[in-house]
Write a protein that holds these residues in place. Structure first.
Motif, PDB file in Angstrom:
ATOM      1  N   GLN A  87      18.731 -35.288  15.376  1.00 15.52           N
ATOM      2  CA  GLN A  87      18.862 -36.211  14.468  1.00 15.52           C
ATOM      3  C   GLN A  87      20.248 -36.083  13.701  1.00 15.52           C
ATOM      4  OE1 GLN A  87      15.221 -35.902  12.286  1.00 15.52           O
ATOM      5  NE2 GLN A  87      13.743 -35.851  14.047  1.00 15.52           N
ATOM      6  N   ILE A  88      20.906 -35.017  13.942  1.00 15.18           N
ATOM      7  CA  ILE A  88      22.017 -34.654  13.087  1.00 15.18           C
ATOM      8  C   ILE A  88      23.067 -35.214  13.684  1.00 15.18           C
ATOM      9  CG2 ILE A  88      23.647 -32.829  12.499  1.00 15.18           C
ATOM     10  CD1 ILE A  88      21.349 -30.742  12.836  1.00 15.18           C
ATOM     11  N   GLN A  89      23.729 -36.310  12.574  1.00 13.43           N
ATOM     12  CA  GLN A  89      24.810 -37.059  12.605  1.00 13.43           C
ATOM     13  C   GLN A  89      26.219 -36.214  12.574  1.00 13.43           C
ATOM     14  OE1 GLN A  89      24.355 -40.282  13.613  1.00 13.43           O
ATOM     15  NE2 GLN A  89      22.291 -39.985  13.489  1.00 13.43           N
ATOM     16  N   GLY A  90      27.125 -36.316  13.672  1.00  9.62           N
ATOM     17  CA  GLY A  90      28.181 -36.052  13.486  1.00  9.62           C
ATOM     18  C   GLY A  90      28.366 -34.565  14.253  1.00  9.62           C
ATOM     19  N   ALA A  91      27.273 -33.885  14.719  1.00  9.18           N
ATOM     20  CA  ALA A  91      27.190 -32.716  15.488  1.00  9.18           C
ATOM     21  C   ALA A  91      27.871 -32.680  16.649  1.00  9.18           C
ATOM     22  CB  ALA A  91      25.793 -32.058  15.479  1.00  9.18           C
ATOM     23  N   ASP A  92      27.980 -33.647  17.581  1.00  5.84           N
ATOM     24  CA  ASP A  92      28.392 -34.020  18.673  1.00  5.84           C
ATOM     25  C   ASP A  92      28.263 -32.931  19.679  1.00  5.84           C
ATOM     26  OD1 ASP A  92      29.727 -35.675  20.703  1.00  5.84           O
ATOM     27  OD2 ASP A  92      31.845 -35.047  20.246  1.00  5.84           O
ATOM     28  N   LEU A  93      27.229 -32.366  19.883  1.00  3.32           N
ATOM     29  CA  LEU A  93      26.909 -31.134  20.717  1.00  3.32           C
ATOM     30  C   LEU A  93      26.794 -31.300  22.073  1.00  3.32           C
ATOM     31  CD1 LEU A  93      24.085 -29.335  18.467  1.00  3.32           C
ATOM     32  CD2 LEU A  93      26.528 -29.031  18.509  1.00  3.32           C
ATOM     33  N   GLY A  94      27.346 -30.565  23.029  1.00  2.00           N
ATOM     34  CA  GLY A  94      27.250 -30.352  24.334  1.00  2.00           C
ATOM     35  C   GLY A  94      25.685 -30.318  25.000  1.00  2.00           C
ATOM     36  N   ALA A  95      25.636 -30.384  26.036  1.00  2.66           N
ATOM     37  CA  ALA A  95      24.480 -30.154  26.539  1.00  2.66           C
ATOM     38  C   ALA A  95      23.824 -28.697  26.421  1.00  2.66           C
ATOM     39  CB  ALA A  95      24.389 -30.411  28.109  1.00  2.66           C
ATOM     40  N   GLU A  96      24.641 -27.633  26.766  1.00  2.21           N
ATOM     41  CA  GLU A  96      24.222 -26.284  26.392  1.00  2.21           C
ATOM     42  C   GLU A  96      24.012 -25.955  25.105  1.00  2.21           C
ATOM     43  OE1 GLU A  96      23.091 -22.638  27.744  1.00  2.21           O
ATOM     44  OE2 GLU A  96      23.650 -24.349  28.908  1.00  2.21           O
ATOM     45  N   ASP A  97      25.070 -26.445  23.949  1.00  2.36           N
ATOM     46  CA  ASP A  97      24.803 -26.266  22.867  1.00  2.36           C
ATOM     47  C   ASP A  97      23.495 -26.625  22.403  1.00  2.36           C
ATOM     48  OD1 ASP A  97      27.038 -24.581  22.545  1.00  2.36           O
ATOM     49  OD2 ASP A  97      28.181 -26.516  21.648  1.00  2.36           O
ATOM     50  N   ARG A  98      23.101 -27.964  22.691  1.00  4.42           N
ATOM     51  CA  ARG A  98      21.941 -28.735  22.233  1.00  4.42           C
ATOM     52  C   ARG A  98      20.998 -27.834  23.048  1.00  4.42           C
ATOM     53  NH1 ARG A  98      21.655 -33.216  20.389  1.00  4.42           N
ATOM     54  NH2 ARG A  98      23.383 -33.963  20.855  1.00  4.42           N
ATOM     55  N   LYS A  99      20.871 -27.399  24.041  1.00  6.25           N
ATOM     56  CA  LYS A  99      19.705 -26.440  24.727  1.00  6.25           C
ATOM     57  C   LYS A  99      19.345 -25.268  23.897  1.00  6.25           C
ATOM     58  CE  LYS A  99      19.799 -23.936  28.888  1.00  6.25           C
ATOM     59  NZ  LYS A  99      19.809 -23.618  30.154  1.00  6.25           N
ATOM     60  N   LEU A 100      20.605 -24.572  23.359  1.00  4.62           N
ATOM     61  CA  LEU A 100      20.454 -23.380  22.567  1.00  4.62           C
ATOM     62  C   LEU A 100      19.756 -23.677  21.406  1.00  4.62           C
ATOM     63  CD1 LEU A 100      23.774 -21.999  23.302  1.00  4.62           C
ATOM     64  CD2 LEU A 100      21.553 -21.050  24.178  1.00  4.62           C
ATOM     65  N   ALA A 101      20.303 -24.804  20.672  1.00  2.66           N
ATOM     66  CA  ALA A 101      19.375 -25.466  19.455  1.00  2.66           C
ATOM     67  C   ALA A 101      18.091 -25.487  19.644  1.00  2.66           C
ATOM     68  CB  ALA A 101      20.334 -26.554  18.878  1.00  2.66           C
ATOM     69  N   LEU A 102      17.833 -26.279  20.692  1.00  2.00           N
ATOM     70  CA  LEU A 102      16.086 -26.598  20.827  1.00  2.00           C
ATOM     71  C   LEU A 102      15.540 -25.194  21.161  1.00  2.00           C
ATOM     72  CD1 LEU A 102      16.682 -29.699  23.160  1.00  2.00           C
ATOM     73  CD2 LEU A 102      15.321 -29.599  21.067  1.00  2.00           C
ATOM     74  N   GLN A 103      16.227 -24.422  21.948  1.00  2.00           N
ATOM     75  CA  GLN A 103      15.358 -23.130  22.173  1.00  2.00           C
ATOM     76  C   GLN A 103      15.118 -22.399  20.709  1.00  2.00           C
ATOM     77  OE1 GLN A 103      18.140 -21.231  24.633  1.00  2.00           O
ATOM     78  NE2 GLN A 103      17.365 -21.966  26.663  1.00  2.00           N
ATOM     79  N   ALA A 104      16.097 -22.516  19.954  1.00  2.19           N
ATOM     80  CA  ALA A 104      15.858 -21.990  18.576  1.00  2.19           C
ATOM     81  C   ALA A 104      14.681 -22.540  17.611  1.00  2.19           C
ATOM     82  CB  ALA A 104      17.370 -21.589  17.822  1.00  2.19           C
ATOM     83  N   GLU A 105      14.840 -23.785  17.871  1.00  2.56           N
ATOM     84  CA  GLU A 105      13.729 -24.540  17.259  1.00  2.56           C
ATOM     85  C   GLU A 105      12.347 -24.103  17.649  1.00  2.56           C
ATOM     86  OE1 GLU A 105      13.996 -28.823  16.813  1.00  2.56           O
ATOM     87  OE2 GLU A 105      16.232 -28.784  16.406  1.00  2.56           O
ATOM     88  N   TYR A 106      12.195 -23.844  19.209  1.00  2.00           N
ATOM     89  CA  TYR A 106      10.863 -23.721  19.430  1.00  2.00           C
ATOM     90  C   TYR A 106      10.685 -22.036  19.046  1.00  2.00           C
ATOM     91  CZ  TYR A 106       7.075 -22.070  22.658  1.00  2.00           C
ATOM     92  OH  TYR A 106       6.029 -21.674  22.947  1.00  2.00           O
ATOM     93  N   LYS A 107      11.412 -21.356  19.110  1.00  2.00           N
ATOM     94  CA  LYS A 107      11.518 -19.868  18.809  1.00  2.00           C
ATOM     95  C   LYS A 107      11.137 -19.891  17.120  1.00  2.00           C
ATOM     96  CE  LYS A 107      11.984 -15.305  19.600  1.00  2.00           C
ATOM     97  NZ  LYS A 107      11.180 -14.487  20.204  1.00  2.00           N
ATOM     98  N   ALA A 108      11.616 -20.531  16.500  1.00  3.12           N
ATOM     99  CA  ALA A 108      11.401 -20.643  14.937  1.00  3.12           C
ATOM    100  C   ALA A 108       9.850 -20.992  14.696  1.00  3.12           C
ATOM    101  CB  ALA A 108      12.433 -21.319  14.290  1.00  3.12           C
ATOM    102  N   LEU A 109       9.479 -22.131  15.569  1.00  5.48           N
ATOM    103  CA  LEU A 109       8.378 -22.810  15.344  1.00  5.48           C
ATOM    104  C   LEU A 109       7.168 -21.962  15.703  1.00  5.48           C
ATOM    105  CD1 LEU A 109       8.989 -26.202  16.347  1.00  5.48           C
ATOM    106  CD2 LEU A 109       8.368 -25.714  13.992  1.00  5.48           C
ATOM    107  N   GLU A 110       7.330 -21.074  16.991  1.00  2.00           N
ATOM    108  CA  GLU A 110       6.360 -20.326  17.400  1.00  2.00           C
ATOM    109  C   GLU A 110       6.157 -18.878  17.220  1.00  2.00           C
ATOM    110  OE1 GLU A 110       3.027 -19.705  20.333  1.00  2.00           O
ATOM    111  OE2 GLU A 110       4.147 -21.839  19.897  1.00  2.00           O
ATOM    112  N   ASP A 111       7.365 -18.378  16.845  1.00  2.82           N
ATOM    113  CA  ASP A 111       7.279 -16.846  16.544  1.00  2.82           C
ATOM    114  C   ASP A 111       7.847 -16.483  15.389  1.00  2.82           C
ATOM    115  OD1 ASP A 111       6.362 -16.403  19.293  1.00  2.82           O
ATOM    116  OD2 ASP A 111       8.622 -16.263  19.965  1.00  2.82           O
ATOM    117  N   ALA A 112       8.562 -16.944  14.571  1.00  2.00           N
ATOM    118  CA  ALA A 112       9.139 -16.625  13.404  1.00  2.00           C
ATOM    119  C   ALA A 112       8.305 -16.614  12.132  1.00  2.00           C
ATOM    120  CB  ALA A 112      10.380 -17.324  13.173  1.00  2.00           C
ATOM    121  N   PRO A 113       8.387 -15.531  11.391  1.00  4.94           N
ATOM    122  CA  PRO A 113       7.653 -15.525  10.160  1.00  4.94           C
ATOM    123  C   PRO A 113       8.176 -16.601   9.395  1.00  4.94           C
ATOM    124  CG  PRO A 113       8.262 -13.314  10.659  1.00  4.94           C
ATOM    125  CD  PRO A 113       8.872 -14.159  11.687  1.00  4.94           C
ATOM    126  N   GLY A 114       7.511 -17.261   8.310  1.00  6.51           N
ATOM    127  CA  GLY A 114       7.962 -18.166   7.420  1.00  6.51           C
ATOM    128  C   GLY A 114       9.220 -17.866   6.902  1.00  6.51           C
TER     129      GLY A 114
END
Length: 152
Positions: A64-91
């Motif tokens: 949803q971020i406009q102007g980020a223009d991430l490549g596939a590998e960067d997008r994958k890393l960002a999504l992994q971080a999203e999952y990790k934050a939702l699943e494991d990280a304290p608030g």
């Protein structure tokens, strides 16, 4: 106004926005009131970079971020971080990620809450690219199989 004063104002604005989003989304699944924050059960399958857990985020906030223009590998890393934050990280705890192209970011998930029978979290993805910080905010709810479904 000092830099510290501006930072406090921004922090208050972000907190207010997150509280408003919680109020708006608290009845979206069943109309029931949100309960106290919950701890999540361990997912049935372990987390790995290419599995259904990351794909279930359906592009996540980073898409949803406009102007980020991430490549596939960067997008994958960002999504992994999203999952990790939702699943494991304290608030409130940042989950950082850094791509090979100099792009980096952090994901911060708020304290979990319950909507009907689903465990949910609001979260923020901040991407740093070319000296700019680009931000997207949203919420996701956890499914019984351990995947997260973003709320739209």
């Amino acid at each position: 106004m000092t830099v510290g004063g501006k930072a406090k104002i921004v922090k208050l604005m972000v907190t207010g926005a997150m509280l408003a989003m919680a109020a708006i989304t608290s009845g979206c699944a069943t109309g029931k009131r949100a309960a106290a924050p919950l701890a999540f059960a361990t997912p049935q399958t372990s987390y790995s970079s290419g599995d259904a857990f990351v794909r279930a985020l359906d592009g996540g906030l980073v898409s949803q971020i406009q102007g980020a223009d991430l490549g596939a590998e960067d997008r994958k890393l960002a999504l992994q971080a999203e999952y990790k934050a939702l699943e494991d990280a304290p608030g409130g705890q940042a989950v950082p990620w850094s791509g090979a192209t100099g792009v980096s970011g952090t994901v911060v998930a708020a304290t979990p809450y319950q909507v009907g029978t689903q465990n949910c979290r609001q979260y923020t993805q901040t991407v740093s690219v070319d000296g700019r910080s680009l931000v997207a905010r949203g919420a996701a709810c956890r499914n019984p199989n351990g995947t997260w479904t973003p709320l739209t």
